[in-house]
Enzyme design. Structure first.
Site, mmCIF file in Angstrom:
data_model
loop_
_atom_site.group_PDB
_atom_site.id
_atom_site.type_symbol
_atom_site.label_atom_id
_atom_site.label_comp_id
_atom_site.label_asym_id
_atom_site.label_seq_id
_atom_site.Cartn_x
_atom_site.Cartn_y
_atom_site.Cartn_z
ATOM 1 N N LYS A 37 0.814 -1.229 0.000
ATOM 2 C CA LYS A 37 0.000 0.000 0.000
ATOM 3 C C LYS A 37 0.843 1.275 0.000
ATOM 4 C CE LYS A 37 -4.051 -2.180 2.047
ATOM 5 N NZ LYS A 37 -5.116 -2.119 3.056
ATOM 6 N N ASP A 86 -9.925 2.502 2.447
ATOM 7 C CA ASP A 86 -10.036 1.658 3.648
ATOM 8 C C ASP A 86 -10.803 2.349 4.777
ATOM 9 O OD1 ASP A 86 -8.750 -0.643 2.764
ATOM 10 O OD2 ASP A 86 -6.761 0.105 3.318
#
Ligand code: ATR
Length: 271
Positions: A65, A101
């Site tokens: 990420k 997220d």
């Protein structure tokens, strides 16, 4: 056919292809969504090859990420705050990064679990990438207080310092969590994933908070079982996974798929 992928390592057990296939089926859209394994250290090359080959968008999972954020030409505010991206899209020849997220967590808490985050007293356990990825959207939801507790207190202090403007944020060590009432206890550590116990003071459960593990399935079992053993409602992060996927789908394709039926199907499949 528009091509999408989730890129990670490992990736074989990712639920993302199944989730996006269900989203596309809802509206009769024909998309391809693959799981791509990138070698450690080789995320940039794998992602570039995917997009140069015509890929429209990618989700990015562990451990890439931060790399995904790094390779993008432009990044959203929420990706910048997180310092990480789980979402890439190619638009007008430019690679855009975002982080869905935190939105996924907040939507799961509010819409699926009925949690009122405004005025809530939140304990966020962990200060690694997972915690950092959701802190901005959690704070934007207007909690009364948010305590970041981490085994290594320095990391908690560093993370809190990134949100200096937010008066409601405090940081402490795991063994120095204040004996206060919490409405929500979020596990953002990798302890359960590694099969290690997460030692929290008993006072954490005093006000019967919702216990939420950001991992799902077996990786959340330790924390969820421990919380249920204290008589509190506890859940894993399967809903968050589906909601971050829905947010990604919305950004790529302009409409938000229905999530409840997908969460239910995945839970049924697991059981
Ligand atoms: P992730 O991207 O999953 O957040 P990470 O950045 O490596 O992974 O962070 C892991 C987090 O889990 C950290 O907050 C870590 O605490 P430390 O910073 O003190 O290492 C936490 N963690 C991992 N194992 C743990 C354990 N057994 N008990 C408590 N916290 C743990």
């Amino acid at each position: 056919m528009d091509r999408y992928a989730v890129i990670g390592n490992p990736i074989a057990h990712s639920l993302s292809p199944a989730i996006h296939a269900r989203f596309a089926a809802q509206s009769g859209e024909r998309i391809e969504y693959a799981a791509l394994l990138a070698p450690i250290g080789g995320f940039g090359a794998a992602a570039r090859a995917f997009f140069e080959g015509g890929g429209r968008g990618a989700n990015v999972t562990l451990p890439f990420k931060v790399d995904a954020f790094g390779i993008a030409d432009v990044a959203s505010d929420r990706a910048r705050v997180a310092g990480a991206a789980n979402f890439l899209a190619r638009r007008d020849g430019r690679l855009e990064a975002d982080n869905t997220d935190g939105a996924g967590l907040v939507t799961d808490l509010r819409a699926n679990l009925g949690v009122d985050l405004r005025g809530a007293r939140i304990l966020l356990v962990g200060a690694g990438g997972a915690a950092r990825g959701v802190l901005g959207p959690l704070l934007a939801a207007g909690p009364a207080s948010l305590v970041i507790a981490n085994r290594g207190v320095e990391k908690a202090l560093d993370l809190a310092a990134r949100f200096r403007g937010a008066a409601v944020v405090e940081a402490c060590a795991l063994d120095a969590i204040p004996a206060r009432d919490f409405d929500l206890v979020i596990n953002a550590t990798s302890a359960s994933t590694k099969g290690e116990p997460l030692a929290l003071p008993e006072t954490v459960w005093r006000a019967r908070p919702l216990a939420y593990d950001m991992a799902y399935g077996a990786n959340a079992e330790g924390f969820v079982a421990a919380a249920r053993g204290r008589g509190v409602r506890a859940t894993d992060g399967l809903g968050m996974l589906v909601e971050q996927a829905a947010e990604s789908y919305l950004l790529w394709r302009g409409h938000r798929p229905a999530t409840a039926e997908v969460i239910a199907a995945l839970r049924a499949g697991r059981a």
